[in-house]
Design a protein around this motif. Structure first.
Motif, PDB file in Angstrom:
ATOM      1  N   GLY A 181       0.809  -1.208   0.000  1.00  0.00           N
ATOM      2  CA  GLY A 181       0.000   0.000   0.000  1.00  0.00           C
ATOM      3  C   GLY A 181       0.844   1.260   0.000  1.00  0.00           C
ATOM      4  O   GLY A 181       0.428   2.300  -0.517  1.00  0.00           O
ATOM      5  N   ASN A 182       2.042   1.141   0.544  1.00  0.00           N
ATOM      6  CA  ASN A 182       2.964   2.284   0.542  1.00  0.00           C
ATOM      7  C   ASN A 182       3.354   2.668  -0.879  1.00  0.00           C
ATOM      8  O   ASN A 182       3.633   3.839  -1.165  1.00  0.00           O
ATOM      9  N   LEU A 183       3.364   1.686  -1.787  1.00  0.00           N
ATOM     10  CA  LEU A 183       3.669   1.984  -3.194  1.00  0.00           C
ATOM     11  C   LEU A 183       2.593   2.885  -3.789  1.00  0.00           C
ATOM     12  O   LEU A 183       2.899   3.817  -4.543  1.00  0.00           O
ATOM     13  N   PHE A 184       1.335   2.614  -3.455  1.00  0.00           N
ATOM     14  CA  PHE A 184       0.243   3.468  -3.941  1.00  0.00           C
ATOM     15  C   PHE A 184       0.412   4.879  -3.404  1.00  0.00           C
ATOM     16  O   PHE A 184       0.205   5.857  -4.131  1.00  0.00           O
ATOM     17  N   ARG A 185       0.784   5.002  -2.135  1.00  0.00           N
ATOM     18  CA  ARG A 185       0.966   6.313  -1.527  1.00  0.00           C
ATOM     19  C   ARG A 185       2.118   7.075  -2.183  1.00  0.00           C
ATOM     20  O   ARG A 185       1.994   8.257  -2.500  1.00  0.00           O
ATOM     21  N   LEU A 186       3.230   6.368  -2.417  1.00  0.00           N
ATOM     22  CA  LEU A 186       4.394   7.026  -3.022  1.00  0.00           C
ATOM     23  C   LEU A 186       4.119   7.442  -4.467  1.00  0.00           C
ATOM     24  O   LEU A 186       4.518   8.524  -4.898  1.00  0.00           O
ATOM     25  N   ILE A 187       3.440   6.570  -5.215  1.00  0.00           N
ATOM     26  CA  ILE A 187       3.100   6.907  -6.596  1.00  0.00           C
ATOM     27  C   ILE A 187       2.136   8.081  -6.631  1.00  0.00           C
ATOM     28  O   ILE A 187       2.236   8.969  -7.489  1.00  0.00           O
ATOM     29  N   HIS A 188       1.208   8.109  -5.688  1.00  0.00           N
ATOM     30  CA  HIS A 188       0.253   9.210  -5.613  1.00  0.00           C
ATOM     31  C   HIS A 188       0.959  10.535  -5.313  1.00  0.00           C
ATOM     32  O   HIS A 188       0.614  11.593  -5.862  1.00  0.00           O
ATOM     33  N   LYS A 189       1.970  10.479  -4.448  1.00  0.00           N
ATOM     34  CA  LYS A 189       2.734  11.683  -4.113  1.00  0.00           C
ATOM     35  C   LYS A 189       3.613  12.134  -5.273  1.00  0.00           C
ATOM     36  O   LYS A 189       3.909  13.314  -5.425  1.00  0.00           O
ATOM     37  N   GLY A 190       4.043  11.157  -6.100  1.00  0.00           N
ATOM     38  CA  GLY A 190       4.877  11.469  -7.255  1.00  0.00           C
ATOM     39  C   GLY A 190       6.257  10.866  -7.142  1.00  0.00           C
ATOM     40  O   GLY A 190       7.020  11.204  -6.223  1.00  0.00           O
ATOM     41  N   LEU A 191       6.587   9.975  -8.051  1.00  0.00           N
ATOM     42  CA  LEU A 191       7.913   9.358  -8.092  1.00  0.00           C
ATOM     43  C   LEU A 191       8.744  10.004  -9.190  1.00  0.00           C
ATOM     44  O   LEU A 191       8.217  10.391 -10.237  1.00  0.00           O
ATOM     45  N   ASN A 192      10.039  10.081  -8.946  1.00  0.00           N
ATOM     46  CA  ASN A 192      10.949  10.602  -9.968  1.00  0.00           C
ATOM     47  C   ASN A 192      11.514   9.490 -10.840  1.00  0.00           C
ATOM     48  O   ASN A 192      11.752   9.690 -12.028  1.00  0.00           O
ATOM     49  N   TYR A 193      11.730   8.318 -10.228  1.00  0.00           N
ATOM     50  CA  TYR A 193      12.378   7.217 -10.936  1.00  0.00           C
ATOM     51  C   TYR A 193      11.571   5.932 -10.765  1.00  0.00           C
ATOM     52  O   TYR A 193      10.836   5.755  -9.792  1.00  0.00           O
ATOM     53  N   TYR A 194      11.743   5.030 -11.718  1.00  0.00           N
ATOM     54  CA  TYR A 194      11.194   3.683 -11.602  1.00  0.00           C
ATOM     55  C   TYR A 194      12.304   2.675 -11.864  1.00  0.00           C
ATOM     56  O   TYR A 194      13.273   2.957 -12.560  1.00  0.00           O
ATOM     57  N   GLY A 195      12.173   1.489 -11.284  1.00  0.00           N
ATOM     58  CA  GLY A 195      13.166   0.437 -11.474  1.00  0.00           C
ATOM     59  C   GLY A 195      13.015  -0.243 -12.818  1.00  0.00           C
ATOM     60  O   GLY A 195      11.913  -0.324 -13.370  1.00  0.00           O
ATOM     61  N   SER A 196      14.109  -0.747 -13.330  1.00  0.00           N
ATOM     62  CA  SER A 196      14.087  -1.394 -14.652  1.00  0.00           C
ATOM     63  C   SER A 196      13.762  -2.883 -14.563  1.00  0.00           C
ATOM     64  O   SER A 196      13.698  -3.566 -15.586  1.00  0.00           O
TER      65      SER A 196
END
Length: 340
Positions: A195-210
């Motif tokens: 669920g923390n991933l949803f929160r972080l994505i909602h806040k805005g991520l700069n990078y994603y893993g390959s």
């Protein structure tokens, strides 16, 4: 009587809702009183009658390493779902991880043996399964675990916990082990939960893993656990994933559902190698908790694909689609966010 450990966690709370909805007699272990409200909150997602369902549970305050309290919890129990675990990828948490995940599981297994429990279901992780050097090669239940790999501290302790469960099977306790992928589910928006991933994505991520990994929702996990415990299947482990997705595809799908922009930059090996070293230095100088370990930096750029055919064939089942799962979790997230 059924005993659930880790009843206030993501899997445990949803499993409890499943069990009481099926009119099962249930005990559940908790460590801190304030965490019980999380279970009520999860129940409230699915019914207005959540309080009466919640009150069907016999709650027992106990720690996995407090054997006298656990002995009381095991009274009249014949089935055990062991969901409790400590989740952390911080290297300095290794001994705490061992204490909870390995020693705690050993205590549960020993009490299953002494109380002649009919069946144990242990919630492990795909982290406790070996890796394939070829990214196009499916990882299965037979993929060898290599102790010489640079495994995360979490993975090491979940593997060690599995060894305790297998020991239990040799001493007369029938068991099943499930190895879920990244479990998607609502109610736990911080900490080590997905669920923390949803929160972080909602806040805005700069990078994603390959890299890539396997995903499954909590509703499928709980349904499978229930079916396995009702079945004659024993002394087997099962990979539980609905779909394999790249981290970019996952964060893009979540961002779209939350109506925010996804991350556009890939975290290159150089960025990740630099990142975990700076994270280590910051931890040493300022005493801050680690956010990016060497092993986690490696994981987010590793292509891992998992085979779910064993559980599909064993139970003749199909999984919920990850698109539907993401949509469902996102709606609960947005609802909870508005109520805060």
């Amino acid at each position: 009587m059924i005993l659930v450990t880790g009843g206030t966690g993501l899997v445990g709370s949803h499993l409890l809702y499943k069990l009481v909805s099926e009119n099962e007699q249930v005990k559940a272990i908790y460590r801190r009183t304030q965490t019980l409200d999380r279970v009520k909150h999860v129940f409230s997602y699915y019914t207005e009658n959540y309080q009466s369902l919640y009150e069907k549970i016999e709650w027992i305050e106990a720690d996995l390493n407090d054997v006298p309290d656990l002995e009381l919890a095991f009274k009249d129990v014949n089935l055990v779902y062991h969901c409790a675990a400590f989740v952390s990828f911080e290297p300095d948490k290794y001994y705490l991880l061992r204490t909870v995940n390995i020693e705690g599981t050993a205590n549960i297994v020993n009490l299953c043996i002494s109380n002649k429990v009919k069946k144990l279901c242990y919630v492990s992780s795909i982290a406790a399964i070996g890796h394939e050097p070829n990214p196009n090669q499916f990882i299965t239940e037979q993929t060898d675990w290599n102790p010489e790999d640079d495994n995360s501290v979490y993975a090491i302790t979940k593997y060690g916990a599995e060894m305790e469960v297998w020991r239990g099977t040799q001493e007369g306790v029938p068991a099943v082990i499930i190895n879920p992928g990244i479990i998607l589910g609502p109610g736990y928006w911080k900490g080590g939960s997905s669920g923390n991933l949803f929160r972080l994505i909602h806040k805005g991520l700069n990078y994603y893993g390959s890299g890539s990994s396997g995903y499954i929702d909590v509703w499928d996990v709980c349904d499978i656990m229930y079916q396995l415990m009702k079945s004659d299947l024993v002394n087997e482990r099962y990979i539980l994933i609905s779909e394999n997705l790249s981290f970019n595809d996952f964060q893009t799908k979540v961002a779209k559902t939350l109506n925010v922009k996804p991350a556009k930059k890939v975290a290159t090996p150089f960025v990740l190698e630099l990142g975990w070293r700076l994270d280590w230095l910051t931890s040493k100088l300022l005493g801050k908790r680690r956010k990016l370990s060497k092993q986690l930096a490696k994981s987010v750029r590793t292509q891992s694909v998992y085979n779910n055919s064993k559980i599909k064939n064993a139970l003749q089942m199909e999984f919920n689609s990850i698109d539907n799962s993401i949509d469902k979790v996102a709606k609960f997230y947005l609802k909870d966010t508005k109520s805060i």
